[in-house]
Design an enzyme around this catalytic site. Structure first.
Site, PDB file in Angstrom:
ATOM      1  N   SER A   1      51.318  37.567  30.273  1.00 19.71           N
ATOM      2  CA  SER A   1      50.879  36.771  31.415  1.00 19.71           C
ATOM      3  C   SER A   1      50.494  35.360  30.981  1.00 19.71           C
ATOM      4  CB  SER A   1      49.668  37.465  32.052  1.00 19.71           C
ATOM      5  OG  SER A   1      49.480  37.050  33.376  1.00 19.71           O
ATOM      6  N   PRO A   2      50.702  34.353  31.839  1.00 13.34           N
ATOM      7  CA  PRO A   2      50.261  33.002  31.489  1.00 13.34           C
ATOM      8  C   PRO A   2      48.746  32.940  31.353  1.00 13.34           C
ATOM      9  CG  PRO A   2      50.966  33.114  33.785  1.00 13.34           C
ATOM     10  CD  PRO A   2      51.339  34.411  33.161  1.00 13.34           C
TER      11      PRO A   2
ATOM     12  N   CYS B   1      45.621  30.282  30.300  1.00 14.27           N
ATOM     13  CA  CYS B   1      45.173  28.938  29.965  1.00 14.27           C
ATOM     14  C   CYS B   1      44.451  28.941  28.623  1.00 14.27           C
ATOM     15  CB  CYS B   1      44.248  28.403  31.044  1.00 14.27           C
ATOM     16  SG  CYS B   1      45.085  28.024  32.605  1.00 14.27           S
TER      17      CYS B   1
ATOM     18  N   ALA C   1      49.516  28.074  32.633  1.00 17.82           N
ATOM     19  CA  ALA C   1      49.576  27.115  33.736  1.00 17.82           C
ATOM     20  C   ALA C   1      49.817  25.718  33.184  1.00 17.82           C
ATOM     21  CB  ALA C   1      48.270  27.154  34.529  1.00 17.82           C
TER      22      ALA C   1
ATOM     23  N   GLN D   1      54.710  28.713  33.805  1.00 15.88           N
ATOM     24  CA  GLN D   1      54.031  28.679  35.101  1.00 15.88           C
ATOM     25  C   GLN D   1      53.673  27.232  35.436  1.00 15.88           C
ATOM     26  OE1 GLN D   1      49.810  29.948  35.772  1.00 15.88           O
ATOM     27  NE2 GLN D   1      50.755  31.658  36.874  1.00 15.88           N
TER      28      GLN D   1
ATOM     29  N   TYR E   1      43.956  27.729  43.248  1.00 13.38           N
ATOM     30  CA  TYR E   1      44.508  26.428  42.909  1.00 13.38           C
ATOM     31  C   TYR E   1      45.299  25.871  44.100  1.00 13.38           C
ATOM     32  CZ  TYR E   1      42.731  27.831  38.409  1.00 13.38           C
ATOM     33  OH  TYR E   1      41.891  28.263  37.406  1.00 13.38           O
TER      34      TYR E   1
ATOM     35  N   ARG F   1      53.380  33.365  41.669  1.00 14.65           N
ATOM     36  CA  ARG F   1      52.163  34.172  41.558  1.00 14.65           C
ATOM     37  C   ARG F   1      51.312  33.932  42.796  1.00 14.65           C
ATOM     38  NH1 ARG F   1      48.142  35.485  36.543  1.00 14.65           N
ATOM     39  NH2 ARG F   1      49.971  36.756  36.050  1.00 14.65           N
TER      40      ARG F   1
ATOM     41  N   LEU G   1      43.597  44.481  34.528  1.00 14.59           N
ATOM     42  CA  LEU G   1      43.035  45.663  33.869  1.00 14.59           C
ATOM     43  C   LEU G   1      44.086  46.745  33.626  1.00 14.59           C
ATOM     44  CD1 LEU G   1      39.468  45.960  35.475  1.00 14.59           C
ATOM     45  CD2 LEU G   1      40.135  44.970  33.277  1.00 14.59           C
TER      46      LEU G   1
ATOM     47  N   ARG H   1      44.519  39.440  28.744  1.00 16.58           N
ATOM     48  CA  ARG H   1      43.462  39.646  27.743  1.00 16.58           C
ATOM     49  C   ARG H   1      43.817  40.750  26.746  1.00 16.58           C
ATOM     50  NH1 ARG H   1      40.885  38.453  32.567  1.00 16.58           N
ATOM     51  NH2 ARG H   1      39.349  36.769  32.495  1.00 16.58           N
TER      52      ARG H   1
END
Length: 370
Positions: free
Chosen positions: A22-23, A25, A57, A100, A182, A230, A301, A324
């Site tokens: 996943s992207p 930051c 991002a 992204q 965003y 997304r 998760l 994560r």
């Protein structure tokens, strides 16, 4: 055969498995330009065993950054900074590389998370943020400037320019960031969009600008390369954006040629009340998949191999994206393959790392030493 390790095709892009990094930051760029941290981070996770890695991002103009350390792709300098990183990835990894594209809107001009994450005042080096309406993200913050017609055109064109630069860099796929509070999400949500023109009010009007941006990016990016979006399926706030509206948005995106919907949630309001739990966002992805008929990616998760396998095997989502968990276990894809009987791609320097019980993990037998 493992469903998680079965192939999937998104437009002209063929992926060997259903795992995406996943992207995430990193808040570590220099005036928007990638540096040695990004070289390490991207190259490490391009060897995770995931079929696709999505660059964090990547903001389309300087005032579109969340923090002063956020990555950008708005000029020749930011484009050039990514070239050696991507060249290294291509040399050592078979993973597809997505990017992204994003604009923070009113959530920009903020300190890095480890510096508190609060808004940076103009007098301390912050910048004037922009949004659909002059409504602060939270109480006490300076309000954004409501975008006028010229501002809307500038940002749309900045997304297009970034998409063209991404293609020149050899990026395989794009994802537009329409989630987490965003800018594009700010247009969608009635909590942040109080406009009275053609971009506010009804759901059709609130969807209009994000759809215009998508159409412009889709037209600018090569036809054989996929473009996804997304979304936040719900604001987790009464009266906000919700699953029903998300499905309507996904249906409109499908009509315009979207290749996937990456389904997350939240981020537009500090009043959100999120019901956390393992795979808590999977039902949102499942509902979008069933109603819109678009490939969906689910997040949130997802930590265990058999959990991810069940999600894909049961048809709840077409892919899983891990963030994560990938940072904590940068070889998650290898370990999932070993557990589920799947194969992953790995550089030959690492072929001897596989356990003796998993001789087929890399599709290679361990070579002998001399």
């Amino acid at each position: 055969m493992s469903a998680l390790f079965s192939p999937i095709k998104l437009r002209g892009l063929e992926l060997a498995n259903r795992i995406m990094v996943s992207p995430m930051c990193q808040y570590s760029a220099d005036n928007g330009a990638a540096n040695d941290w990004h070289f390490t981070h991207i190259n490490m996770l391009a060897l995770s065993g995931a079929a696709m890695f999505c660059i964090e991002a990547t903001h389309v103009e300087p005032i579109g950054r969340i923090t002063p350390g956020c990555l950008g792709l708005w000029d020749d300098a930011t484009e050039s900074a990514l070239k050696p990183i991507l060249a290294s990835v291509r040399k050592h990894s078979k993973a597809a590389v997505a990017m992204q594209l994003a604009h923070a809107g009113r959530k920009g001009s903020s300190h890095r998370p480890w510096e508190g994450g609060q808004q940076i005042p103009l007098a301390q080096g912050g910048w004037q943020t922009v949004a659909p309406s002059a409504i602060s993200h939270k109480e006490g913050e300076a309000p954004p400037a409501a975008l006028d017609a010229a501002g809307l055109t500038r940002i749309r064109d900045a997304f297009v320019d970034a998409a063209r630069r991404a293609d020149r860099l050899g990026i395989d796929a794009l994802e537009l960031h329409g989630a987490h509070g965003y800018l594009l999400h700010q247009f969608l949500s009635p909590l942040s969009n109080h406009r009275t023109d053609q971009y506010g009010g009804s759901i059709e009007n609130r969807m209009r600008y994000p759809l215009e941006v998508f159409e412009a990016v889709r037209a600018a990016f090569p036809a054989d390369k996929p473009v996804g979006v997304r979304v936040s399926a719900t604001d987790w706030v009464d009266g906000g954006w919700d699953l029903e509206q998300t499905i309507a948005f996904a249906q409109e995106l499908k009509r315009r040629g979207a290749d996937w919907i990456d389904v997350s949630s939240g981020g537009v309001s500090p009043l959100q009340k999120i019901a956390l739990g393992p795979g808590y966002q999977v039902p949102f992805a499942q509902a979008v998949k069933q109603a819109a008929g678009l490939p969906t990616i689910t997040v949130g998760l997802i930590t265990e191999a058999r959990q991810a396998e069940e999600i894909v095997a049961s048809g709840k989502a077409d892919m899983v994206a891990l963030a994560r968990r990938m940072l904590y276990d940068p070889r998650w894809g290898w370990h999932a393959g070993a557990e589920l009987g799947g194969q992953v791609s790995a550089p030959p320097q690492y072929w001897r790392s596989q356990p003796s019980t998993q001789k087929e993990l890399f599709g290679k037998t361990t070579f002998g030493a001399r």
